[in-house]
Design a protein around this motif. Structure first.
Motif, short mmCIF file in Angstrom:
data_model
loop_
_atom_site.label_atom_id
_atom_site.label_comp_id
_atom_site.label_asym_id
_atom_site.label_seq_id
_atom_site.Cartn_x
_atom_site.Cartn_y
_atom_site.Cartn_z
N SER A 52 43.64 -93.50 -4.66
CA SER A 52 42.42 -93.72 -3.91
C SER A 52 42.78 -94.37 -2.59
O SER A 52 43.90 -94.84 -2.40
N THR A 53 41.85 -94.35 -1.65
CA THR A 53 42.06 -95.01 -0.36
C THR A 53 41.00 -96.08 -0.16
O THR A 53 39.90 -95.98 -0.70
N SER A 54 41.34 -97.08 0.61
CA SER A 54 40.38 -98.12 0.98
C SER A 54 40.73 -98.62 2.37
O SER A 54 41.90 -98.58 2.78
N GLY A 55 39.74 -99.06 3.08
CA GLY A 55 39.95 -99.56 4.44
C GLY A 55 38.63 -99.67 5.16
O GLY A 55 37.55 -99.59 4.55
N SER A 56 38.70 -99.81 6.47
CA SER A 56 37.48 -99.98 7.24
C SER A 56 36.59 -98.75 7.16
O SER A 56 35.37 -98.85 7.20
N SER A 57 37.21 -97.56 7.00
CA SER A 57 36.41 -96.33 6.94
C SER A 57 35.62 -96.23 5.65
O SER A 57 34.65 -95.48 5.57
N THR A 58 36.03 -96.96 4.62
CA THR A 58 35.31 -96.94 3.34
C THR A 58 34.56 -98.23 3.10
O THR A 58 34.05 -98.45 2.00
N GLY A 59 34.53 -99.09 4.10
CA GLY A 59 33.86 -100.38 3.92
C GLY A 59 34.60 -101.30 2.97
O GLY A 59 34.01 -102.22 2.42
N GLY A 60 35.90 -101.04 2.79
CA GLY A 60 36.71 -101.86 1.89
C GLY A 60 36.68 -101.38 0.46
O GLY A 60 37.47 -101.85 -0.37
N ALA A 61 35.76 -100.46 0.13
CA ALA A 61 35.68 -99.94 -1.24
C ALA A 61 36.72 -98.86 -1.46
O ALA A 61 37.20 -98.23 -0.52
N SER A 62 37.08 -98.64 -2.72
CA SER A 62 38.05 -97.60 -3.05
C SER A 62 37.36 -96.24 -3.13
O SER A 62 36.31 -96.12 -3.75
N ARG A 63 37.97 -95.26 -2.51
CA ARG A 63 37.45 -93.90 -2.58
C ARG A 63 38.50 -93.05 -3.28
O ARG A 63 39.62 -92.88 -2.79
N ILE A 64 38.13 -92.50 -4.43
CA ILE A 64 39.08 -91.76 -5.26
C ILE A 64 39.43 -90.43 -4.61
O ILE A 64 38.56 -89.71 -4.11
N ILE A 65 40.72 -90.11 -4.60
CA ILE A 65 41.19 -88.80 -4.15
C ILE A 65 41.25 -87.89 -5.36
O ILE A 65 41.92 -88.20 -6.36
N LEU A 66 40.54 -86.79 -5.32
CA LEU A 66 40.48 -85.89 -6.47
C LEU A 66 41.87 -85.40 -6.84
O LEU A 66 42.70 -85.12 -5.97
N SER A 67 42.10 -85.29 -8.13
CA SER A 67 43.42 -84.86 -8.62
C SER A 67 43.72 -83.41 -8.24
O SER A 67 44.87 -82.98 -8.27
N THR A 68 42.68 -82.65 -7.88
CA THR A 68 42.89 -81.26 -7.49
C THR A 68 43.39 -81.12 -6.06
O THR A 68 43.79 -80.02 -5.65
N VAL A 69 43.38 -82.21 -5.29
CA VAL A 69 43.82 -82.16 -3.90
C VAL A 69 45.35 -82.23 -3.85
O VAL A 69 45.96 -83.12 -4.46
N ASP A 70 45.97 -81.29 -3.15
CA ASP A 70 47.42 -81.30 -2.96
C ASP A 70 47.73 -82.16 -1.75
O ASP A 70 47.52 -81.74 -0.60
N LEU A 71 48.24 -83.35 -1.98
CA LEU A 71 48.52 -84.28 -0.90
C LEU A 71 49.82 -83.95 -0.17
O LEU A 71 50.09 -84.50 0.89
N GLY A 72 50.63 -83.08 -0.73
CA GLY A 72 51.90 -82.73 -0.10
C GLY A 72 52.93 -83.83 -0.26
O GLY A 72 52.64 -84.93 -0.73
N GLY A 73 54.15 -83.52 0.16
CA GLY A 73 55.22 -84.51 0.11
C GLY A 73 55.65 -84.86 -1.30
O GLY A 73 55.23 -84.26 -2.29
N GLY A 74 56.51 -85.87 -1.37
CA GLY A 74 57.03 -86.28 -2.67
C GLY A 74 55.96 -86.73 -3.62
O GLY A 74 56.05 -86.50 -4.84
N ILE A 75 54.90 -87.35 -3.10
CA ILE A 75 53.86 -87.88 -4.00
C ILE A 75 53.08 -86.74 -4.64
O ILE A 75 52.62 -86.86 -5.78
N SER A 76 52.97 -85.61 -3.92
CA SER A 76 52.32 -84.44 -4.51
C SER A 76 53.14 -83.91 -5.68
O SER A 76 52.60 -83.55 -6.72
N GLY A 77 54.47 -83.85 -5.47
CA GLY A 77 55.33 -83.41 -6.56
C GLY A 77 55.22 -84.30 -7.78
O GLY A 77 55.18 -83.83 -8.91
N LEU A 78 55.13 -85.61 -7.55
CA LEU A 78 55.01 -86.56 -8.66
C LEU A 78 53.69 -86.39 -9.39
O LEU A 78 53.64 -86.45 -10.63
N MET A 79 52.61 -86.17 -8.65
CA MET A 79 51.31 -85.98 -9.29
C MET A 79 51.31 -84.71 -10.14
O MET A 79 50.75 -84.69 -11.24
#
Length: 626
Positions: free
Chosen positions: A255-282
């Motif tokens: 998930s991501t959090s920051g000023s764009s989410t008002g500090g709340a966590s926004r879950i990244i759907l598992s169906t999204v291919d984030l690319g890079g090494g982290i995509s391979g791990l997922m």
């Protein structure tokens, strides 16, 4: 005075050129450094009548880069990192499944070989002990492979956490460079070295994630994930957070959090291919879960079939056989809280699927989704049976809005264990014997006798007397009870009292058959023979245990082979793009040496021009004094 200005401008430009070339040479081995070049132009001429030149102006010092190649290299870096990350683990999984010393087929084959040896000597204590030892070894093999898969899963979770930490640190570094770059550009300075540092951090980020960048007018860049979530904005970085996956315990999501989410966590759907090494791990998390489900189903289906046949037979003590293996029970849990629960049991091990299930209750309907393929079935009430499992309401009924996950086979390989340690308890014999009447006149003969399952009839050992009233019909009594009627079915079988008698030939009227308890079973191997046939029986999705395991090995073997090809292609592409990028942005020492000589000569020439201007000026001064 104009001559002095012209000479001075040339001297300054040559000096700046020498400094820039020296800077390039000094950074020839600096990773990510882009060579720099002085940009100059002729100063605008001025005067009355004839326009005399005013020398040279230095417009700036620019980095020699190609944004198209830079973006291509970032994408290629992400793709190569993803494929190489997956390849390493897929090779480990394939090796685990195919290694002769640790593979499941080897242990299964040895177990069934032990059954065959015992069938030839059913009273042998040595052969019976061998069967038990191999049963234990087979169970341990399932345990060990599942444990190693769980170890890989834990490694992957740790790597995802480490990658997220590096991503967050890199995002902070990029945000800080954004501020410095914006400040320097606001002051009219082109911060080439800071731009290189920021590009290097984006390249490092690309190893973990595939990102897109958007340039801002003040020199900052905004960075977005493939999910559309911002990672770095003008007001600062967001954070990538690792969270436990509520649908798959032992795995994690992001998930991501920051000023764009008002500090709340926004879950990244598992169906999204984030690319890079982290995509391979997922992706690997899903692969390992699927492998555990497949192996768990094999363990449950095989042990259930063996247990069923074992309990239908008779041990060396003349008792009904006891279960040989411990079998796991399905797990179910609520994902989003609520007091309700589900009660899940296995009704048919041969109908099981290697999948988890999601159960949604909206207050009216229960929607069951098979997560392996997305197949959905809706019910208005529970209990319901599908894919060999029975789903019922638990002690507390589900409430509207509850979501459950059901894992029927996930722990199958982890839980299986041998339950028998006494060799006499191996049920080699059948509990009944059948004999033809001594005065029979027909051609009927007995070609087979088996016990009906999966649960043994409690009255199976009671004597049954059969007397044929025609070639297909008969009367029979159980334990001397009332006379009942029956007929031979279309397969030439008599099914009575929990057993099936297979006949050949034709009985004559008055012919008889007696089926009684087996009291001399020490040399009986009939149940072992039936149990041995399970090795080739189709009880896993219509496949034998050998075929099912072969499909699993083929799946991961093919995945590993395909990923090896993809990884090689991605590596070659990355090397090619990097070489092209280096040809544009890299420092060439031969070229810089030529530039150094050129600027040195320009510097010397400009110095001579200044000397000439000085001589002319002194001559003019001397004329004024004479």
């Amino acid at each position: 005075m104009s001559l002095l200005n012209v000479g001075t401008s040339g001297l300054a430009a040559a000096n700046l050129g020498l400094t820039t070339v020296s800077h390039n040479i000094a950074n020839v081995n600096t990773p990510g450094y882009s060579r720099q070049q002085v940009v100059q132009r002729a100063a605008v001429a001025g005067g009355i009548g004839l326009f005399a030149g005013k020398g040279v102006e230095v417009v700036g010092i620019q980095r020699i880069t190609n944004q198209f190649l830079y973006q291509q290299a970032n994408v290629a870096t992400s793709d190569a990192a993803s494929s190489n990350m997956q390849l390493g683990y897929l090779n480990r999984i394939a090796d685990l499944l195919t290694n002769d010393e640790s593979s499941i087929p080897g242990a299964i084959n040895r177990f069934f070989s032990g059954l065959q040896d015992l069938a030839s000597r059913p009273a042998s204590q040595t052969e019976r002990q061998t069967v038990l030892s191999r049963a234990q070894s087979m169970a341990q093999r399932f345990n060990e492979i599942d444990a190693q898969l769980q170890t890989m899963s834990a490694e992957i979770v740790n790597q995802i956490g480490s990658a997220a930490a590096k991503i967050n640190a890199t995002a902070v570094g990029i945000a800080q460079l954004n501020q410095q770059i914006a400040l320097q550009q606001g002051n009219g300075i082109t911060p080439n070295d800071l731009l290189d540092q920021r590009d290097n951090l984006v390249r490092e980020l690309s190893q973990h994630l595939k990102v897109s960048t958007v340039n801002q007018p003040d020199g900052r860049i905004n960075i977005f994930l493939t999910s559309g979530d911002p990672l770095v904005m003008s007001d600062g970085p967001s954070r990538l957070e690792v969270q436990a996956d509520p649908f798959n315990p032992g795995s994690v999501g992001l998930s991501t959090s920051g000023s764009s989410t008002g500090g709340a966590s926004r879950i990244i759907l598992s169906t999204v291919d984030l690319g890079g090494g982290i995509s391979g791990l997922m992706r690997l998390q899903s692969d390992i879960s699927n492998a555990r489900n497949e192996i768990g189903r094999m363990a449950i289906s095989l042990s259930s079939q063996i247990n069923d046949q074992q309990t239908l037979g008779q041990d060396l003590n003349g008792q009904a056989g006891a279960a040989m293996f411990r079998i796991s029970t399905p797990k179910s849990f609520s994902v989003n809280g609520g007091a309700g629960s589900l009660d899940v049991t296995i009704t048919s091990s041969s109908a099981l699927k290697a999948s988890d299930y999601r159960v949604d209750y909206d207050g009216i309907n229960f929607t069951v989704t098979r997560l392996s393929d997305g197949n959905q079935t809706s019910y208005t009430s529970l209990p319901q049976t599908l894919d060999g499992i029975r789903i019922a309401a638990g002690a507390t009924a589900p409430v509207a809005g509850q979501i459950f996950v059901v894992q029927p086979v996930r722990d199958g390989a982890a839980v299986i264990s041998s339950l028998i340690d006494n060799p006499t308890l191996v049920a080699a014999a059948l509990p009944v014997n059948a004999t033809l009447g001594s005065s029979n006149t027909g051609t009927v003969s007995i070609s087979g006798l088996s016990v009906n399952g999966p649960t043994r009839s409690p009255t199976i050992t009671q004597p049954v007397q059969i007397s044929f009233t025609s070639s297909t019909n008969f009367n029979y009594t159980v334990n001397g009870g009332p006379t009942q009627t029956g007929s031979i079915n279309g397969n030439g079988e008599i099914v009575v009292n929990g057993w099936t008698l297979k006949l050949s030939g034709t009985p004559a009227v008055g012919d008889s058959i007696s089926v009684v308890a087996n009291t001399q079973g020490s040399g009986d191997n009939r149940n072992l023979i039936i149990m041995g046939r399970l090795a080739q029986s189709s009880f896993i999705d219509g496949n034998s245990i050998t075929d099912a395991n072969g499909r699993l090995i083929s799946t991961f073997g093919n995945r590993a082979s395909e990923m090896a090809i993809t990884a090689r292609a991605n590596d070659r592409l990355l090397d090619q793009v990097k070489q092209e990028e280096s040809a544009v942005s890299g420092v060439n020492l031969d070229e810089e040496a030529a530039n150094l000589l050129r600027y040195q000569q320009a510097y010397q020439a400009a110095a001579k021009a200044l000397a000439a201007a000085s001589a002319v000026f002194e001559t003019i001064l001397s004329l004024g004094q004479s």
